[in-house]
Scaffold this motif. Sequence first.
Motif, mmCIF file in Angstrom:
data_model
loop_
_atom_site.group_PDB
_atom_site.id
_atom_site.type_symbol
_atom_site.label_atom_id
_atom_site.label_comp_id
_atom_site.label_asym_id
_atom_site.label_seq_id
_atom_site.Cartn_x
_atom_site.Cartn_y
_atom_site.Cartn_z
ATOM 1 N N THR A 125 0.848 -1.180 0.000
ATOM 2 C CA THR A 125 0.000 0.000 0.000
ATOM 3 C C THR A 125 0.891 1.240 0.000
ATOM 4 O O THR A 125 1.809 1.346 0.818
ATOM 5 C CB THR A 125 -0.911 0.025 1.248
ATOM 6 N N ILE A 126 0.607 2.158 -0.916
ATOM 7 C CA ILE A 126 1.331 3.424 -0.983
ATOM 8 C C ILE A 126 0.282 4.530 -0.877
ATOM 9 O O ILE A 126 -0.347 4.909 -1.869
ATOM 10 C CB ILE A 126 2.149 3.551 -2.284
ATOM 11 N N PRO A 127 0.048 5.033 0.353
ATOM 12 C CA PRO A 127 -1.041 5.990 0.572
ATOM 13 C C PRO A 127 -0.992 7.228 -0.320
ATOM 14 O O PRO A 127 -2.026 7.637 -0.860
ATOM 15 C CB PRO A 127 -0.883 6.374 2.048
ATOM 16 N N ARG A 128 0.179 7.834 -0.497
ATOM 17 C CA ARG A 128 0.269 9.070 -1.289
ATOM 18 C C ARG A 128 -0.214 8.866 -2.725
ATOM 19 O O ARG A 128 -0.793 9.771 -3.332
ATOM 20 C CB ARG A 128 1.717 9.563 -1.317
ATOM 21 N N LEU A 129 -0.012 7.672 -3.264
ATOM 22 C CA LEU A 129 -0.414 7.378 -4.635
ATOM 23 C C LEU A 129 -1.791 6.726 -4.716
ATOM 24 O O LEU A 129 -2.260 6.414 -5.808
ATOM 25 C CB LEU A 129 0.624 6.466 -5.295
ATOM 26 N N LYS A 130 -2.395 6.471 -3.534
ATOM 27 C CA LYS A 130 -3.679 5.750 -3.475
ATOM 28 C C LYS A 130 -3.550 4.419 -4.232
ATOM 29 O O LYS A 130 -4.426 4.034 -4.998
ATOM 30 C CB LYS A 130 -4.816 6.587 -4.023
ATOM 31 N N LEU A 131 -2.438 3.732 -3.983
ATOM 32 C CA LEU A 131 -2.107 2.495 -4.680
ATOM 33 C C LEU A 131 -2.108 1.343 -3.683
ATOM 34 O O LEU A 131 -1.490 1.433 -2.625
ATOM 35 C CB LEU A 131 -0.729 2.653 -5.314
ATOM 36 N N GLU A 132 -2.831 0.296 -4.001
ATOM 37 C CA GLU A 132 -2.885 -0.912 -3.180
ATOM 38 C C GLU A 132 -2.818 -2.104 -4.128
ATOM 39 O O GLU A 132 -3.658 -2.232 -5.019
ATOM 40 C CB GLU A 132 -4.176 -0.936 -2.361
ATOM 41 N N LEU A 133 -1.785 -2.948 -3.942
ATOM 42 C CA LEU A 133 -1.525 -4.021 -4.902
ATOM 43 C C LEU A 133 -1.207 -5.334 -4.203
ATOM 44 O O LEU A 133 -0.486 -5.346 -3.200
ATOM 45 C CB LEU A 133 -0.334 -3.636 -5.783
ATOM 46 N N PRO A 134 -1.684 -6.447 -4.765
ATOM 47 C CA PRO A 134 -1.267 -7.755 -4.261
ATOM 48 C C PRO A 134 0.153 -8.026 -4.750
ATOM 49 O O PRO A 134 0.557 -7.523 -5.798
ATOM 50 C CB PRO A 134 -2.263 -8.706 -4.919
ATOM 51 N N ILE A 135 0.906 -8.822 -3.991
ATOM 52 C CA ILE A 135 2.291 -9.122 -4.373
ATOM 53 C C ILE A 135 2.456 -10.629 -4.547
ATOM 54 O O ILE A 135 2.206 -11.404 -3.612
ATOM 55 C CB ILE A 135 3.296 -8.613 -3.314
ATOM 56 N N LEU A 136 2.861 -11.025 -5.748
ATOM 57 C CA LEU A 136 3.121 -12.434 -6.037
ATOM 58 C C LEU A 136 4.449 -12.871 -5.402
ATOM 59 O O LEU A 136 5.386 -12.085 -5.279
ATOM 60 C CB LEU A 136 3.180 -12.668 -7.543
ATOM 61 N N SER A 137 4.513 -14.150 -5.012
ATOM 62 C CA SER A 137 5.671 -14.691 -4.312
ATOM 63 C C SER A 137 6.932 -14.725 -5.166
ATOM 64 O O SER A 137 8.025 -14.458 -4.673
ATOM 65 C CB SER A 137 5.362 -16.105 -3.819
ATOM 66 N N GLU A 138 6.806 -15.078 -6.432
ATOM 67 C CA GLU A 138 7.956 -15.195 -7.319
ATOM 68 C C GLU A 138 7.674 -14.461 -8.619
ATOM 69 O O GLU A 138 6.532 -14.374 -9.048
ATOM 70 C CB GLU A 138 8.250 -16.660 -7.628
ATOM 71 N N TRP A 139 8.730 -13.993 -9.240
ATOM 72 C CA TRP A 139 8.540 -13.238 -10.471
ATOM 73 C C TRP A 139 8.788 -14.110 -11.701
ATOM 74 O O TRP A 139 9.528 -15.076 -11.673
ATOM 75 C CB TRP A 139 9.455 -12.009 -10.514
#
Length: 195
Positions: free
Chosen positions: A80-94
Amino acid sequence: MRHKRGVFQMALGLMLLAAAGGLLARNRAEDRRAGEASDRALRAVNQVIASTAVHGKKNGIGEEMPEAEIDGQCYIGRLTIPRLKLELPILSEWSDDRLKLAPCRYSGTAAGEDLVLLAHNYRTHFGPIRRLKPGDLVHFADMNGTVFAYQVTATAVLEPAALEEVTAGIHDLTLVTCTYGGQSRLVVYCAQTAI
């Protein structure tokens, strides 16, 4: 002869414009699909985090990051990046395919204070991180509901092969994306802070 050359140049110019328009349309469609995939995964990740936080599970220091499988993919948490109003799920491996779904862990762990996250510069993924400034807050919640708070300390533009600077473990959290055109990497360095 001049007339034929002018017609040829005009036709070539129109073909290049059409190709650029097609590429732009493809990129926007890919960005939209990535945003939709992230939104679906984020809802499921938030449900898992909420249910484990209710049961009081905590991530121990030094423990590998907890994962949850959602639609055949393993996720490690939510950024979560409040200033950008960004909330993202994060995958374990790329992987190249996973980067089209959501941001991914490249290396490290939150508890190990060396977490590196990658994402495409889609406007729905890490495209907006170019606007981050020192002092901005970033939060990472793992799948057990443990929240790690960070502050942006610096940003940099690096050559694509400069992985040592990104993975050296000097920074508690590092966010990485491509610059527009993909010629360089935009890197945001963060230090852990109190919540």
